[in-house]
Scaffold this motif. Structure first.
Motif, mmCIF file in Angstrom:
data_model
loop_
_atom_site.group_PDB
_atom_site.id
_atom_site.type_symbol
_atom_site.label_atom_id
_atom_site.label_comp_id
_atom_site.label_asym_id
_atom_site.label_seq_id
_atom_site.Cartn_x
_atom_site.Cartn_y
_atom_site.Cartn_z
ATOM 1 N N TYR A 183 129.076 96.542 85.005
ATOM 2 C CA TYR A 183 130.049 96.990 86.002
ATOM 3 C C TYR A 183 131.144 95.947 86.218
ATOM 4 N N THR A 185 134.293 95.769 89.106
ATOM 5 C CA THR A 185 135.026 96.362 90.223
ATOM 6 C C THR A 185 136.161 95.423 90.609
ATOM 7 N N ASN A 200 132.686 101.037 84.468
ATOM 8 C CA ASN A 200 131.351 100.668 83.995
ATOM 9 C C ASN A 200 131.024 101.389 82.697
#
Length: 235
Positions: A183, A185, A200
């Motif tokens: 992932y 972010t 992701n």
């Protein structure tokens, strides 16, 4: 004598007139002074608190905030290349879009990718404060939420340069659907708007998971485009 008496009366009456006028004038001035002394000053009305106007009054179209060629590169086999828009009851304040797809590599397995972008815009409010300050608070909460993802491992957070007014990139590993996901972010704030990009991916059927560094690089590219689209939408 009878003729001079009326004349004398008229002279005396006329002579008395100026005295009466002066008396009346003095009486009027005295009352005016009395009224002036008794009058109370009118209290001034305090002005309502003001705040700096918010820089941006609208949001970009979420599914168009990331360039098409970028989406094609990050999600090669997207189910819907135009993206799936979030439902919002106020598109001027919040919105989002997501893309996902599974790219089959034959005997080399498959690669799954998921990309999303979401926006939150704040107006300035006399009771709450300037829009950019409210956005700063939400920005911090979004970063904290990403770092606190349930089940996340190897969590890292660092500033992302060149994206909006400020940006933070959070990366971590997450095991789900029998695959090891990577992932990235990126939360960025531009004036009174916060954009959050989540990217992701995972490998299936024997394929390796994507490299964290590559995933982060792609997520930052998408985040920069999303942040730039805010200013473009308000020109």
């Amino acid at each position: 004598m009878h003729r001079s008496a009326p004349r004398l009366s008229r002279i005396l009456a006329c002579a008395a007139v100026p005295v009466m006028l002066v008396a009346a004038g003095c009486s009027s001035d005295a009352e005016g002074d009395k009224d002036a002394k008794s009058a109370k000053p009118t209290p001034s009305v305090s002005a309502e608190p003001t705040v700096k106007p918010a820089a941006f009054s609208k949001l970009p179209e979420p599914c168009e905030s990331v360039k098409k060629k970028t989406v094609d590169s990050l999600v090669p086999e997207a189910k819907d290349k135009s993206g799936t828009a979030d439902k919002s009851n106020d598109v001027s304040a919040r919105g989002g879009c997501a893309w996902n797809g599974l790219d089959s590599k034959g005997v080399d397995g498959s690669q799954y990718r998921w990309l999303s972008v979401s926006f939150m815009r704040y107006d300035s409010d006399p009771s709450r404060g300037p829009g950019d300050k409210l956005a700063e608070e939400y920005y911090a909460k979004q970063v904290d939420a990403a770092k606190a993802t349930e089940g996340a491992k190897k969590v890292t957070a660092k500033p992302a340069s060149g994206v909006g007014d400020e940006a933070t990139a959070v990366t971590y590993d997450l095991r789900k659907t029998d695959a090891d996901f990577k992932y990235a972010t990126v939360v960025t704030r531009t004036e009174n708007v916060v954009a959050t990009v989540v990217y992701n991916g995972a490998g299936y059927q024997g394929a390796k998971s994507p490299k964290a560094a590559d995933l982060l690089k792609d997520a930052q590219k998408a985040a920069k485009e999303a942040a730039d689209s805010v200013a473009a939408a308000n020109k």
